[in-house]
Scaffold this active site. Structure first.
Site, PDB file in Angstrom:
ATOM      1  N   SER A   1       5.764   7.762  12.890  1.00  0.00           N
ATOM      2  CA  SER A   1       5.582   6.426  12.330  1.00  0.00           C
ATOM      3  C   SER A   1       6.422   5.383  13.057  1.00  0.00           C
ATOM      4  O   SER A   1       7.485   5.694  13.600  1.00  0.00           O
ATOM      5  CB  SER A   1       5.955   6.426  10.845  1.00  0.00           C
ATOM      6  OG  SER A   1       5.170   7.325  10.115  1.00  0.00           O
TER       7      SER A   1
ATOM      8  N   ARG B   1       8.691   3.487  12.358  1.00  0.00           N
ATOM      9  CA  ARG B   1       9.665   3.357  11.266  1.00  0.00           C
ATOM     10  C   ARG B   1      10.988   2.878  11.833  1.00  0.00           C
ATOM     11  O   ARG B   1      11.812   3.664  12.283  1.00  0.00           O
ATOM     12  CB  ARG B   1       9.800   4.703  10.568  1.00  0.00           C
ATOM     13  CG  ARG B   1      10.468   4.670   9.228  1.00  0.00           C
ATOM     14  CD  ARG B   1      10.268   5.989   8.505  1.00  0.00           C
ATOM     15  NE  ARG B   1       8.861   6.213   8.196  1.00  0.00           N
ATOM     16  CZ  ARG B   1       8.346   7.369   7.793  1.00  0.00           C
ATOM     17  NH1 ARG B   1       9.134   8.407   7.641  1.00  0.00           N
ATOM     18  NH2 ARG B   1       7.065   7.488   7.523  1.00  0.00           N
TER      19      ARG B   1
ATOM     20  N   ASP C   1       0.786  -1.229   0.000  1.00  0.00           N
ATOM     21  CA  ASP C   1       0.000   0.000   0.000  1.00  0.00           C
ATOM     22  C   ASP C   1       0.821   1.284   0.000  1.00  0.00           C
ATOM     23  O   ASP C   1       0.321   2.337  -0.368  1.00  0.00           O
ATOM     24  CB  ASP C   1      -0.942   0.023   1.213  1.00  0.00           C
ATOM     25  CG  ASP C   1      -0.199  -0.023   2.556  1.00  0.00           C
ATOM     26  OD1 ASP C   1       1.043  -0.143   2.541  1.00  0.00           O
ATOM     27  OD2 ASP C   1      -0.861   0.056   3.605  1.00  0.00           O
ATOM     28  N   HIS C   2       2.092   1.225   0.398  1.00  0.00           N
ATOM     29  CA  HIS C   2       2.866   2.450   0.602  1.00  0.00           C
ATOM     30  C   HIS C   2       3.594   2.946  -0.643  1.00  0.00           C
ATOM     31  O   HIS C   2       4.030   4.091  -0.673  1.00  0.00           O
ATOM     32  CB  HIS C   2       3.898   2.237   1.713  1.00  0.00           C
ATOM     33  CG  HIS C   2       3.391   2.536   3.088  1.00  0.00           C
ATOM     34  ND1 HIS C   2       2.267   1.960   3.605  1.00  0.00           N
ATOM     35  CD2 HIS C   2       3.859   3.358   4.073  1.00  0.00           C
ATOM     36  CE1 HIS C   2       2.058   2.383   4.838  1.00  0.00           C
ATOM     37  NE2 HIS C   2       3.012   3.249   5.142  1.00  0.00           N
TER      38      HIS C   2
ATOM     39  N   ASP D   1       3.290  -0.575  11.615  1.00  0.00           N
ATOM     40  CA  ASP D   1       2.887   0.773  11.250  1.00  0.00           C
ATOM     41  C   ASP D   1       2.235   1.385  12.477  1.00  0.00           C
ATOM     42  O   ASP D   1       1.472   0.717  13.184  1.00  0.00           O
ATOM     43  CB  ASP D   1       1.906   0.742  10.075  1.00  0.00           C
ATOM     44  CG  ASP D   1       1.657   2.124   9.498  1.00  0.00           C
ATOM     45  OD1 ASP D   1       2.164   2.412   8.405  1.00  0.00           O
ATOM     46  OD2 ASP D   1       0.933   2.916  10.132  1.00  0.00           O
TER      47      ASP D   1
ATOM     48  N   ARG E   1      -1.832  12.532   9.957  1.00  0.00           N
ATOM     49  CA  ARG E   1      -0.537  13.085  10.352  1.00  0.00           C
ATOM     50  C   ARG E   1      -0.179  14.208   9.403  1.00  0.00           C
ATOM     51  O   ARG E   1      -0.446  14.117   8.202  1.00  0.00           O
ATOM     52  CB  ARG E   1       0.508  11.964  10.332  1.00  0.00           C
ATOM     53  CG  ARG E   1       1.807  12.281  10.993  1.00  0.00           C
ATOM     54  CD  ARG E   1       2.565  11.010  11.322  1.00  0.00           C
ATOM     55  NE  ARG E   1       2.035  10.373  12.521  1.00  0.00           N
ATOM     56  CZ  ARG E   1       2.304   9.135  12.896  1.00  0.00           C
ATOM     57  NH1 ARG E   1       3.082   8.386  12.138  1.00  0.00           N
ATOM     58  NH2 ARG E   1       1.795   8.636  14.001  1.00  0.00           N
TER      59      ARG E   1
END
Length: 802
Positions: free
Chosen positions: A688, A690, A133-134, A198, A493
């Site tokens: 995020s 991340r 999806d990213h 995520d 965000r």
């Protein structure tokens, strides 16, 4: 990768195969015997109830919140976790948990899979999924963008699909939808515990699951079957009363709450919603609120199981899950006492560490921003604020949808506004984009005519992917980088530069309804509740209050078969697709173990001032293409950080005074064998989940980060990669240490050898004068985390089966 339009699988057969595989796996975990004397429970709830009974035995008559019931019922060893530190569990106990499943989006899945491969296991220990999806750029429209994204990222998608086939992981292809929406539609079930790579994974809390955002190393822990550790969160209760008025949406609940709590107010907490107002919300509305709990730093958020939850399960063709949830709540167990029943709500008398009450009837629409999701302004005051702050009054674009606000309810409420505007002859005055959250949503909106309403209004429907929300947006409106402009989005965000790479784009967060109204006005000062627009024939038009449907009148459409899940048992004969010459994927080399002594001769690479998010440390947008290649993506490390000494962005100075970018100097010091430290302010690593924001500094030679406070996920990610996170005992000490200073750790090695017990301080030698002084610090290193750091990383231990 399989051609997106040619893949064919029989939908019914696939669904049966998925269900059979999942049921078989759960039965292996739970066993087939029934724990109690009552009627049989499905395997997942048999296991849950067994653990819940142990929790009740250990804690006795202690009143439990809903979050505690579900969380503690996933403990690997109930007594060890709950009694090791006495009865004061919240904020103190280290919980070792066994999640039910792991969900990964394609950007973070690359590193998670690369780490899992290092463990040399034939399959995952628990069910897992990958969602592409990213990596799809939002630009011209869904079909063109999806085709371009597949072609550009084919290498990564091939890698992820081949790994999914080898290890038995569900694979959702590009175009299938955004991870959080897809998980809500397919995997979220009341009472489950999931991890997601995520930060917005808590979206599923809208369906009464405990779902926690983590980094890839945490995901790998769960994937290999090891217990996953979490400091027992405190519980922040939010009691909802009343009912939302016409222009107010569930999004406004969390926008308002973010303003109350700030981006740090939920750190270390689970946010649990209760009260009569809960019963007035849709399931997807509750998911929107939980999704944005990440913006206040919360570990996760959760709502009770309601009639709306049951309706959503039925609409998504999961009637049995709704029946199972009801059965569990009525299951008598071994006794008739009220505590013998597992209810998807807090015990009467359960205590919260903090309690906030929000009267939905008194709430008004809110707009949050710019540049931070907690700068909250009521709609009635926003026009005045725009003028006072001299923010742009012209709106460049309005963007709705994303994982946060693309539900059927959201979209049909906007549809009612578009139809009223069309009848008046009005079109949006600003660019208007729509992002469906999943193929299921898109197909249902197409079937019911909603998408046609959007396109007739001039809206651009983007692919079922993250797109502009994660920096994957190619603008065509002539707004160049560096140009001040304002956009409104229904996203979650809004950090500087996040959406389009332009640090001067001000993103204001609002509900889809408010975004849509302002897109028609083309102005940030328009208030649809009180203001009017002029129609082409000179009449005054005021938007009627939005109205929509909670869900479709018939179950959701599944959409294109080619965008359905690819699910299969693990196949060791499948070769994972990684080219040795790839610039996007690279196998991992283990980090060095911690030396058998304290660290000496560390140099402060940079002292950072202001907000330092994971976007700051490891930018997204165009850098997403290097998520599977640690050396390449490390060249962006801290490249938007602000140097506290000079105010410059992405500037650091070597010991000889020469000027460099921050990643250039980090690489230079790495090559010279000079380990380094970063000094920062509050909430370091906000944003995020991340893990690259921890991996990249570690790869370049970082050994310690010292700051005023950390965001939860990032602090954990640092420890998993062997970087030591420390906080100042006295925040004023931030002023005493500067770039270039030399630092030795005092007590760190002993603390690590003692399993996290002991104090750590920093001996600082000033670069210019040689003056020495000691700075006391705090740490939150657990026994297991001490082992990770000593080994060099969590992966170093996991790969050895420890």
């Amino acid at each position: 990768m399989r051609p997106i339009d040619l893949a064919s699988r029989t939908g019914i057969a696939l669904k049966r195969a998925v269900q059979a595989q999942h049921t078989q796996h759960l039965r292996r975990l739970a066993g087939t015997r029934h724990y109690s004397n009552g009627p049989p429970l499905p395997p997942r709830y048999e296991t849950l109830y067994k653990k819940y009974s142990e929790v009740r035995r250990v804690l006795g008559a202690q009143r439990l919140t809903l979050a505690e019931k579900i969380l503690y019922s996933h403990l690997d060893n109930v007594e060890e976790s709950l009694l090791s530190g006495g009865r004061d569990i919240r904020g103190n106990a280290n919980l070792k948990l066994k999640p039910d499943r792991v969900n990964m989006q394609d950007a973070s899945a690359q590193m998670a899979i690369l780490q899992f491969m290092s463990c040399n296991l034939p399959q995952t220990a628990i069910p897992a999924s990958i969602h592409c999806d990213h990596l799809i750029v939002g630009s011209r429209g869904a079909d063109d963008d999806l085709s371009a994204g597949i072609e550009t990222n084919r290498e990564v998608f091939d890698f992820l699909e081949s790994a999914a086939k080898r290890y038995g992981i569900d694979f959702w292809p590009p175009g299938a939808g955004i991870i959080h929406q897809t998980v809500l539609e397919n995997y979220a079930v009341p009472g489950l515990m999931m991890l997601g790579t995520d930060s917005h994974s808590p979206n599923a809390g809208g369906l009464c699951t405990i779902t926690i955002g983590v980094g890839g190393a945490d995901a790998v822990e769960a994937l290999v079957g090891a217990p996953w550790e979490l400091k027992a969160p405190k519980i922040l209760g939010v009691r909802l009363t009343g009912k939302l008025n016409d222009w107010v949406s569930p999004k406004d609940v969390i926008l308002h709450l973010a303003g109350l709590l700030t981006v740090r107010g939920g750190t270390g907490y689970i946010v649990e919603y209760s009260g009569p107002g809960v019963e007035t919300l849709s399931c997807t509305g509750m998911a929107t609120i939980c999704n944005m709990g990440a913006e206040i730093g919360a570990t996760t958020s959760i709502f009770p199981f309601t009639e709306a939850s049951s309706r959503y399960l039925q609409a998504t063709r999961r009637e049995q899950a709704a029946r199972d949830a009801q059965l569990l709540q009525q299951f008598p167990g071994k006794g008739s006492a009220e505590d013998a029943f597992f209810k998807f709500q807090a015990d009467e008398g359960a205590q919260y560490d903090q309690l906030i009450e929000i009267n939905l009837s008194e709430l008004e629409p809110h707009i949050n921003g710019p540049f931070t999701p907690d700068l909250s302004t009521p709609l009635s005051k926003f026009k005045q604020t725009v003028k006072e702050e001299q923010w742009p009054e012209k709106l460049s674009a309005g963007l709705i949808g994303s994982c946060t606000n693309s539900s059927y309810e959201d979209m049909t409420r906007v549809e009612s506004m578009l139809k009223a505007a069309a009848d008046a002859g009005l079109k949006p005055a600003a660019d208007f984009y729509i992002t469906p959250g999943s193929e299921q949503i898109r197909a249902t909106l197409e079937r019911d005519g909603t998408l046609e309403t959007f396109t007739e209004a001039g809206g651009i429907v983007l692919s079922n992917a993250c797109g502009p929300c994660i920096g994957q947006w190619k603008r065509h409106d002539g707004v160049e980088k560096g140009t001040l402009n304002a956009i409104l989005t229904s996203y979650n965000r809004n950090f500087r530069g996040r959406n389009d790479g332009n640090p001067e784009t001000m993103n204001f967060l609002a509900s889809p309804e408010i975004v849509t109204a302002m897109a028609f006005a083309g102005s940030t000062t328009f208030n649809p509740v009180t203001d009017t627009l002029t129609t082409p024939d000179g009449k005054e038009f005021r938007f009627p209050a939005p109205h929509g449907l909670e869900g479709p009148e018939t179950p959701f459409e599944t959409g294109k078969e080619s965008l359905g899940v690819l699910s299969q048992p693990p196949n060791p004969d499948v070769e994972v697709a990684i080219s040795p010459s790839s610039e996007r994927l690279a196998l991992l080399e283990p980090f060095d173990a911690f030396p058998a002594s304290d660290l000496t001769g560390l140099r402060v690479l940079v002292k950072i001032t202001g907000k330092c998010t994971t976007d700051t440390i490891s930018a997204a947008g165009p850098w997403l293409k290097y998520k599977g290649h640690l050396p390449n993506i490390s060249t962006n490390t801290l490249n938007t950080a602000v140097n506290a000494a000079t105010g410059e962005v992405n500037v650091a100075y070597d010991l000889d005074g020469s000027k460099h970018t921050i990643p250039e100097l980090a690489q230079k010091w790495k090559e010279e064998g000079r380990p380094w430290i970063v000094v920062a302010e509050h909430n370091y690593g906000e944003g995020s989940a991340r893990e690259h924001a921890a991996l990249q500094p570690r790869y370049l030679g970082a050994r310690v980060i010292v700051c005023k406070s950390f965001a939860r996920i990032h602090e954990t990610n640092l420890k998993k990669q062997g970087v030591v996170p420390l906080t100042f005992v006295e925040e004023a000490d931030y002023e005493r240490i500067e770039a270039g200073d030399e630092v030795d750790t005092v007590g760190l090695y002993e603390m690590l050898r003692n399993g996290g017990v002991g104090e750590v301080s920093l001996l600082v030698r000033k670069a210019g004068s040689g003056e020495e002084f000691v700075i006391p610090t705090r740490h939150a290193v657990s026994k297991d985390q001490a082992g990770f750091i000593l080994a060099g990383s969590a992966l170093n231990l996991l790969s050895r089966g420890l």
